[in-house]
Design a protein around this motif. Structure first.
Motif, mmCIF file in Angstrom:
data_model
loop_
_atom_site.group_PDB
_atom_site.id
_atom_site.type_symbol
_atom_site.label_atom_id
_atom_site.label_comp_id
_atom_site.label_asym_id
_atom_site.label_seq_id
_atom_site.Cartn_x
_atom_site.Cartn_y
_atom_site.Cartn_z
ATOM 1 N N ARG A 140 0.733 -1.302 0.022
ATOM 2 C CA ARG A 140 0.059 0.018 0.077
ATOM 3 C C ARG A 140 0.864 1.333 0.103
ATOM 4 O O ARG A 140 0.377 2.331 -0.437
ATOM 5 C CB ARG A 140 -0.937 0.125 1.237
ATOM 6 C CG ARG A 140 -2.122 -0.959 1.031
ATOM 7 C CD ARG A 140 -3.121 -0.742 2.120
ATOM 8 N NE ARG A 140 -4.129 -1.710 2.150
ATOM 9 C CZ ARG A 140 -4.522 -2.226 3.174
ATOM 10 N NH1 ARG A 140 -4.117 -2.036 4.502
ATOM 11 N NH2 ARG A 140 -5.286 -3.354 3.053
ATOM 12 N N GLN A 141 2.244 1.094 0.393
ATOM 13 C CA GLN A 141 2.977 2.394 0.414
ATOM 14 C C GLN A 141 3.395 2.739 -0.883
ATOM 15 O O GLN A 141 3.502 3.854 -1.215
ATOM 16 C CB GLN A 141 4.299 1.839 1.125
ATOM 17 C CG GLN A 141 4.237 1.744 2.773
ATOM 18 C CD GLN A 141 4.053 3.047 3.197
ATOM 19 O OE1 GLN A 141 4.470 4.257 3.004
ATOM 20 N NE2 GLN A 141 3.013 3.355 4.154
ATOM 21 N N LEU A 142 3.311 1.720 -1.844
ATOM 22 C CA LEU A 142 3.678 1.956 -3.375
ATOM 23 C C LEU A 142 2.648 2.907 -3.836
ATOM 24 O O LEU A 142 1.438 2.772 -3.549
ATOM 25 C CB LEU A 142 3.737 0.767 -4.107
ATOM 26 C CG LEU A 142 4.936 -0.388 -3.759
ATOM 27 C CD1 LEU A 142 4.772 -1.561 -4.507
ATOM 28 C CD2 LEU A 142 6.180 0.306 -3.599
ATOM 29 N N ASP A 143 3.062 3.591 -4.943
ATOM 30 C CA ASP A 143 2.222 4.469 -5.582
ATOM 31 C C ASP A 143 1.329 3.717 -6.705
ATOM 32 O O ASP A 143 1.858 3.338 -7.789
ATOM 33 C CB ASP A 143 2.788 5.518 -6.381
ATOM 34 C CG ASP A 143 1.982 6.505 -7.335
ATOM 35 O OD1 ASP A 143 0.869 6.395 -7.145
ATOM 36 O OD2 ASP A 143 2.479 6.908 -8.289
ATOM 37 N N MET A 144 0.224 3.186 -6.427
ATOM 38 C CA MET A 144 -0.523 2.175 -7.085
ATOM 39 C C MET A 144 -1.713 2.707 -7.715
ATOM 40 O O MET A 144 -2.245 3.825 -7.320
ATOM 41 C CB MET A 144 -0.743 0.846 -6.584
ATOM 42 C CG MET A 144 0.503 0.068 -5.975
ATOM 43 S SD MET A 144 -0.042 -1.207 -5.024
ATOM 44 C CE MET A 144 -0.882 -2.314 -6.285
ATOM 45 N N LYS A 145 -2.104 2.221 -8.878
ATOM 46 C CA LYS A 145 -3.539 2.320 -9.378
ATOM 47 C C LYS A 145 -4.585 2.116 -8.378
ATOM 48 O O LYS A 145 -5.612 2.689 -8.242
ATOM 49 C CB LYS A 145 -3.768 1.637 -10.577
ATOM 50 C CG LYS A 145 -3.087 2.408 -11.761
ATOM 51 C CD LYS A 145 -3.738 2.530 -13.082
ATOM 52 C CE LYS A 145 -2.978 3.400 -14.091
ATOM 53 N NZ LYS A 145 -2.405 2.698 -15.141
ATOM 54 N N LEU A 176 5.050 -3.338 -11.015
ATOM 55 C CA LEU A 176 5.518 -2.698 -9.899
ATOM 56 C C LEU A 176 5.752 -3.322 -8.703
ATOM 57 O O LEU A 176 6.834 -3.440 -8.129
ATOM 58 C CB LEU A 176 4.424 -1.417 -9.815
ATOM 59 C CG LEU A 176 5.083 -0.405 -8.557
ATOM 60 C CD1 LEU A 176 6.153 0.286 -9.087
ATOM 61 C CD2 LEU A 176 3.820 0.453 -8.077
ATOM 62 N N ARG A 234 9.230 -4.496 -6.813
ATOM 63 C CA ARG A 234 9.617 -3.989 -5.643
ATOM 64 C C ARG A 234 9.476 -5.032 -4.348
ATOM 65 O O ARG A 234 10.396 -5.192 -3.664
ATOM 66 C CB ARG A 234 8.712 -2.679 -5.260
ATOM 67 C CG ARG A 234 8.849 -1.685 -6.059
ATOM 68 C CD ARG A 234 10.247 -0.726 -5.819
ATOM 69 N NE ARG A 234 10.657 -0.480 -6.936
ATOM 70 C CZ ARG A 234 10.123 0.675 -7.985
ATOM 71 N NH1 ARG A 234 8.988 1.294 -7.074
ATOM 72 N NH2 ARG A 234 10.710 0.920 -8.743
#
Lengths: 301, 457
Positions: A230-235, A279, A283
């Protein structure tokens, strides 16, 4: 449904315990606002990112309070005929044909000829209900304005019939994904609740409540991975429901640890976008392998 | 459960609290205040968490409002408690720090750990120790803000990049330091109130305080939303509409048809509709040290622009300019982008000071040929030249060639043209210039760009 007596909670902890009992672990503010909603009879506007249990809150509330749930799913172009009521034209026509025209005029605009839609159904219901107006931000402002009458006075005016007032007080839950700013007038009439993704501990609890057989250490690992994602910049970040699904899948597969191969096999349960998959595997997948490597090093060393 | 359960002093207090919220721009209506009272009758108001939540859910109706609510709530009830303490002449015993004197290094270490572990109560205690150790209570400057900064500097608390970790303990970020500063400020205020036995006047919230904390995903989402809006607006109103009718082509067929209404006399001319042209955007983003705090925001704006527009070229500059379009196109993750840009941006300069003059010269030489009336240039920068030649005339040439030029400045308008800022020299040549450091400003920018120039059809 009618057999179950409706519950009137006495305190915030009552609500929290009750929601827990039906499988929803509320945050402090969620239980407090739910309690206020039952006490003050005001609608609740729930906002937050997708998949934090906004809709589920309404469902669980209905289950806990022993009320039936009336749901209005909003979408672009939703109009009064779909939300409030509609006249049953065919039945009216038949009536006119069956009886003489003169007499028919008198009574074709009666409740018998009314098709109730969710809002009217909630207002006219003899039993108290929970009314869920889902994704209110998808509708246009005109519809919102129409809702104002329903939400502040719990009544609907039908020109041919007069005003229909609610017999019981429904609990109204509105959810919004914040895709557009709601009008001040609507907000003014509601209690406001912001739901966010739960912290590690609470999500652990939620996952273990819904997948009780899952090993505690594994559950923790799972929740930590989810938080990492959830920290990642996801769609579309993984929702709580998806972490539960993932936990169940891991149970079925008999997984003992979330290592890289297990993660890549089951990743599609939590990540549902092609770019997101790239992504995440780049990661998180790599990091998992690293963690596994160090664990092995410890085991051998 | 009834009205008399509320203590008598509460009602005026709450109304004063709502007044204060209103003065900070939260729209609190009478109906909301009534709701708040009703809610407080339903929950035990003696429980601080319930009390706060009940108020918040009835008064603060959006996340931004909630943030302001929290700040004001803390401030208001802190001040109320202090005022009460002054009026009843209650003092906290001693200075609290006299017994155990920590030497500065130990103290620094402890503070770092407290910040890293997010221990609010420890931070509070340490703030008092720090004040006792450094603040020289009797001879403090008397201005809380100055003292806070002085103590922070003496303690050597500076944000660190995760990379260069020294032996000082866990790395701390800006956010952590801000939290500690809040404690410092509060404790200093408490001391001041105790000494002077009166409350200092309340200050309005600073704009930077009230914006949401920069959690990357949330902020990014907001920026992306604003930019998506910008895209729609730009797509529908192009530069060509400035000329309006002057050079549009008459549509003979439609004119004849319309003339049927007036008996064959072509009273009303019909024009061929103009196709909206696809906008071409060039973004220039300052990434020098003077805009460090804003450059993350700027980069996220550029990031969002790249998401929305296909024909977009982006540049970063400090002393020189460098095209980074590829970086944005290849990479989706925002953090990775900012890392790449800071490392391989090609602007890594010796001084780290912006040289606008040189940037314009290079831009004019290399890129200006590609400019045409359809292109929109957006400059993100503070216009601080560090005393170097601004070369506004080259900038003027650039704006001449481009259809429209917008300047977004991360500084409040108040600071423009102070010191080495030469905003005025550039602003003259821009279509418009805006202050912009929050997503709200970005939305304003979008609105102004669209405002008043709606398509005719």
């Amino acid at each position: 449904m009618a057999a179950a007596p409706t519950i009137v909670p006495d305190s915030v902890t009552d609500v929290a315990d009750g929601l827990r009992a039906v499988g929803y672990l509320p945050s402090e503010s969620a239980s407090l606002v739910s309690f206020l909603a039952t006490k003050l009879g005001k609608p609740v506007l729930v906002e937050g990112p997708a998949g934090v249990g906004k809709t589920q809150l309404a469902k669980s509330l209905a289950e806990y309070l022993g009320r039936s749930l009336v749901r209005l799913q909003c979408y672009e172009g939703l109009d009064e005929a779909k939300a409030l009521y509609e006249w049953n034209y065919r039945k009216q026509l038949l009536r006119i044909q069956a009886t003489g025209e003169q007499e028919a005029w008198e009574d074709i605009f009666a409740e018998d000829f009314l098709l109730t839609r969710p809002l009217l159904q909630a207002i006219a219901s003899a039993e108290p209900v929970v009314l869920l107006i889902d994704e209110i931000d998808k509708t246009d402002q005109e519809f919102e304005a129409m809702l104002l009458e329903v939400l502040s006075d719990f009544q609907i005016s039908i020109p041919e019939l007069g005003v229909i007032e609610s017999r019981t007080h429904p609990i109204v839950v509105l959810t919004s994904n914040n895709s557009r700013e709601l009008t001040e007038a609507l907000k003014r009439r509601c209690l406001y609740l912001w739901l966010d993704y739960p912290g590690v501990e609470r999500e652990m609890e939620i996952v273990r409540l819904h997948a009780p057989d899952l090993d505690e250490a594994l559950a923790r690992r799972l929740v930590e991975v989810i938080h990492m994602i959830r920290q990642l910049d996801m769609k579309k970040p993984p929702s709580i429901a998806e972490s539960i699904d993932w936990a169940r899948a891991l149970l079925l597969l008999g997984a003992e640890d979330i290592d890289r191969s297990m993660f890549e096999r089951t990743m599609s349960i939590i990540v549902k976008h092609r770019t997101d998959i790239d992504l995440v595997s780049e990661r998180v997948g790599v990091r998992l392998a690293g963690a596994l490597g160090s664990e092995q090093a410890e085991a051998t060393g | 459960m009834s009205a008399e359960a509320l203590p008598p002093g509460l009602a005026p207090r709450l109304i004063a609290f709502c007044e204060e919220l209103r003065s900070e721009g939260v729209a609190v209506g009478t109906s909301e205040i009534l709701d708040a009272f009703e809610a407080l009758e339903a929950v035990p108001w003696t429980d601080p968490a319930d009390f706060r939540e009940a108020l918040a859910s009835t008064i603060a109706k959006s996340q931004e409002d909630r943030r302001v609510f929290e700040l004001i709530f803390d401030r208001f009830f802190f001040r109320a408690a202090e005022a009460e303490a002054v009026s009843r002449e209650i003092r906290e015993g001693g200075d609290g720090a006299g017994s155990e004197r920590l030497d500065p290094d130990q103290l620094r270490q402890a503070i770092r750990e407290a910040i890293a572990e997010n221990q609010e109560s420890d931070m509070r205690d340490l703030a008092r120790l720090a004040i006792a150790a450094f603040g020289r209570r009797g001879e403090g400057s008397g201005v809380v803000g100055v003292d806070v900064q002085r103590i922070r500097r003496t303690l050597g608390l500076t944000p660190q990049a995760p990379g260069n970790q020294d032996a000082e303990g866990p790395p701390i970020d800006r956010e952590g330091i801000n939290r500690f500063e809040r404690h410092l400020r509060r404790e200093l205020e408490r001391g001041l109130i105790e000494r002077t036995e009166k409350l200092p006047p309340a200050r309005p919230l600073a704009d930077l305080d009230r914006t949401l904390p920069t959690s990357p995903s949330q902020d990014l989402a907001a920026v992306h939303r604003a930019v998506a809006q910008l895209k729609r607006r730009l797509a529908t109103l192009g530069h060509e509409q400035r000329g309006r009718r002057s050079n549009s082509i008459v549509d003979v067929r439609r004119t004849m048809r319309a003339s049927l209404e007036t008996g064959g006399v072509p009273l009303r001319l019909r024009h061929r509709p103009k196709r909206p042209r696809r906008p071409e955007i060039l973004v220039l983003c300052d990434v020098s040290t003077s805009v460090t705090s804003a450059s993350v925001f700027f980069l996220s704006v550029v990031h969002a622009l790249h998401d929305s527009f296909r024909k977009l070229r982006s540049f970063v500059f400090i002393e020189r300019i460098s095209e980074v379009t590829d970086v944005f196109e290849d990479e989706r993750d925002f953090r990775e982008i900012s890392r790449k840009i800071s490392q391989e941006g090609g602007v890594a300069d010796i001084s780290g000071y912006t040289d606008y003059g040189r940037v314009w010269r290079e831009f004019a030489e290399e890129i200006a040929d590609d400019l045409h009336p359809r292109s929109t240039v957006i400059v993100l920068g503070d216009a601080r030249t560090n005393g170097r030649e601004p070369h506004a005339e080259i900038f003027a040439e650039v704006t001449e060639r481009a259809g429209r030029t917008f300047w977004l400045n991360p500084e409040p308008k108040l600071y423009w043209n102070y010191g080495d800022s030469v905003m005025a020299a550039y602003e003259r040549h821009c279509t418009a210039a805006f202050e912009c450091w929050t997503t709200r400003h970005l939305e304003d920018f979008v609105n102004v760009v669209a405002g008043g120039r709606v398509r005719e059809d």
